[in-house]
Enzyme design. Sequence first.
Site, PDB file in Angstrom:
ATOM      1  N   VAL A 171      35.444  18.708  17.636  1.00  0.00           N
ATOM      2  CA  VAL A 171      35.055  19.563  17.784  1.00  0.00           C
ATOM      3  C   VAL A 171      34.548  19.663  16.215  1.00  0.00           C
ATOM      4  O   VAL A 171      34.720  20.110  15.707  1.00  0.00           O
ATOM      5  CB  VAL A 171      37.060  20.307  17.853  1.00  0.00           C
ATOM      6  CG1 VAL A 171      36.838  21.815  17.608  1.00  0.00           C
ATOM      7  CG2 VAL A 171      37.106  19.890  19.163  1.00  0.00           C
ATOM      8  N   HIS A 187      28.577  27.745  15.034  1.00  0.00           N
ATOM      9  CA  HIS A 187      30.019  28.036  15.348  1.00  0.00           C
ATOM     10  C   HIS A 187      30.475  29.162  13.775  1.00  0.00           C
ATOM     11  O   HIS A 187      29.144  29.488  12.976  1.00  0.00           O
ATOM     12  CB  HIS A 187      30.361  26.914  14.682  1.00  0.00           C
ATOM     13  CG  HIS A 187      32.112  26.903  14.427  1.00  0.00           C
ATOM     14  ND1 HIS A 187      32.941  27.092  15.356  1.00  0.00           N
ATOM     15  CD2 HIS A 187      32.503  26.840  13.059  1.00  0.00           C
ATOM     16  CE1 HIS A 187      34.332  27.457  15.198  1.00  0.00           C
ATOM     17  NE2 HIS A 187      34.015  27.024  13.878  1.00  0.00           N
ATOM     18  N   GLU A 201      24.155  34.721  12.899  1.00  0.00           N
ATOM     19  CA  GLU A 201      24.192  33.703  13.722  1.00  0.00           C
ATOM     20  C   GLU A 201      22.530  33.737  14.911  1.00  0.00           C
ATOM     21  O   GLU A 201      21.923  33.040  15.068  1.00  0.00           O
ATOM     22  CB  GLU A 201      25.174  34.230  14.529  1.00  0.00           C
ATOM     23  CG  GLU A 201      26.702  33.240  14.546  1.00  0.00           C
ATOM     24  CD  GLU A 201      27.536  33.696  15.420  1.00  0.00           C
ATOM     25  OE1 GLU A 201      27.753  33.300  16.434  1.00  0.00           O
ATOM     26  OE2 GLU A 201      28.903  33.889  15.068  1.00  0.00           O
ATOM     27  N   ILE A 204      35.249  22.091  26.089  1.00  0.00           N
ATOM     28  CA  ILE A 204      34.830  21.612  24.989  1.00  0.00           C
ATOM     29  C   ILE A 204      34.264  19.615  25.856  1.00  0.00           C
ATOM     30  O   ILE A 204      35.714  19.602  26.941  1.00  0.00           O
ATOM     31  CB  ILE A 204      36.622  20.089  24.346  1.00  0.00           C
ATOM     32  CG1 ILE A 204      36.941  21.549  23.243  1.00  0.00           C
ATOM     33  CG2 ILE A 204      35.681  18.654  23.450  1.00  0.00           C
ATOM     34  CD1 ILE A 204      38.247  21.287  22.813  1.00  0.00           C
ATOM     35  N   GLY A 206      27.648  36.783  25.844  1.00  0.00           N
ATOM     36  CA  GLY A 206      26.132  36.037  25.252  1.00  0.00           C
ATOM     37  C   GLY A 206      25.156  36.789  24.882  1.00  0.00           C
ATOM     38  O   GLY A 206      24.142  36.910  24.729  1.00  0.00           O
ATOM     39  N   MET A 242      33.332  27.725  26.042  1.00  0.00           N
ATOM     40  CA  MET A 242      34.370  27.928  25.692  1.00  0.00           C
ATOM     41  C   MET A 242      35.392  26.806  26.363  1.00  0.00           C
ATOM     42  O   MET A 242      36.094  26.702  27.026  1.00  0.00           O
ATOM     43  CB  MET A 242      35.105  28.568  26.226  1.00  0.00           C
ATOM     44  CG  MET A 242      35.034  30.441  25.066  1.00  0.00           C
ATOM     45  SD  MET A 242      35.304  30.118  22.898  1.00  0.00           S
ATOM     46  CE  MET A 242      36.547  30.176  23.237  1.00  0.00           C
TER      47      MET A 242
HETATM   48  C1  GRF Z   1      29.485  33.092  18.323  1.00  0.00           C
HETATM   49  O1  GRF Z   1      30.281  33.955  17.635  1.00  0.00           O
HETATM   50  C2  GRF Z   1      29.513  32.053  18.374  1.00  0.00           C
HETATM   51  O2  GRF Z   1      29.806  31.643  16.961  1.00  0.00           O
HETATM   52  C3  GRF Z   1      30.996  31.294  18.818  1.00  0.00           C
HETATM   53  O3  GRF Z   1      30.961  32.408  20.339  1.00  0.00           O
HETATM   54  C4  GRF Z   1      30.821  33.502  20.116  1.00  0.00           C
HETATM   55  C5  GRF Z   1      30.437  33.559  20.555  1.00  0.00           C
HETATM   56  O4  GRF Z   1      29.625  35.320  20.908  1.00  0.00           O
HETATM   57  N1  GRF Z   1      31.127  30.470  19.413  1.00  0.00           N
HETATM   58  P1  GRF Z   1      27.952  35.389  21.978  1.00  0.00           P
HETATM   59  O5  GRF Z   1      28.664  35.066  23.277  1.00  0.00           O
HETATM   60  O6  GRF Z   1      27.065  34.140  21.760  1.00  0.00           O
HETATM   61  O7  GRF Z   1      27.737  37.139  21.924  1.00  0.00           O
END
Ligand code: GRF
Length: 208
Positions: free
Chosen positions: A151, A116, A181, A99, A13, A97
Amino acid sequence: MRINLAILVSGRGSNMEAILRAISDGRISDVEPRVVISNRPNVRALDVARSYGITTVVIDDHGKKGRDWEYDKMLVECLYAYDVKPDNGLVCLAGFMRILSSEFVNLYRLRIMNIHPSLLPAFPGLNAQRQALEYGVKITGCTVHFIDEGVDTGPIILQRAVEVRDDDTVDTLASRILEKEHEIYPLAIRLFAQGMLKVEGRRVIITG
Ligand code: GRF
């Protein structure tokens, strides 16, 4: 326009937290976090969401993956219950996690975002940082995109590049990507809420 936000999580998270922090300190306005939904019980993201005072809901999939409209209908029911609807809502996947089914994608078209950890269309799917390292690219990064039926294939909203160092491990590379991110996901949400994202086919134009 005020946007009602749902964040869907499965684990740590940290992206969810970056979004909630940006909302609580006023970098994003006109976005109200209504609910955080997890497909797994007892994950860190749920504790973090509660610490921000956000309602959490677990819709346990008991590890059963794959596109499943029956499961997604429960998501939709929950989203409607918290007033996150196709006309006023935004659904952010943050390490979620699963789809989504085409029915769900259709219902919330261009109102579902994902982050991503690669420069899409390179290295879609799982373990994107490992894929990049093993491929030997010198630059990778992260992407915020809208969800479509594929995806990691939807229209790209924002990307940031990250250099791959010779001494990188998957962990060191992943943690530098993660910093980026945390910058671009809140920014993409702010642009969405300000009505500054215009989608033309595959291209997302930032207006204003
Ligand atoms: C991140 O690397 C995101 O890009 C990918 O899953 C990971 C999630 O990390 N989709 P978090 O749960 O936001 O710490």
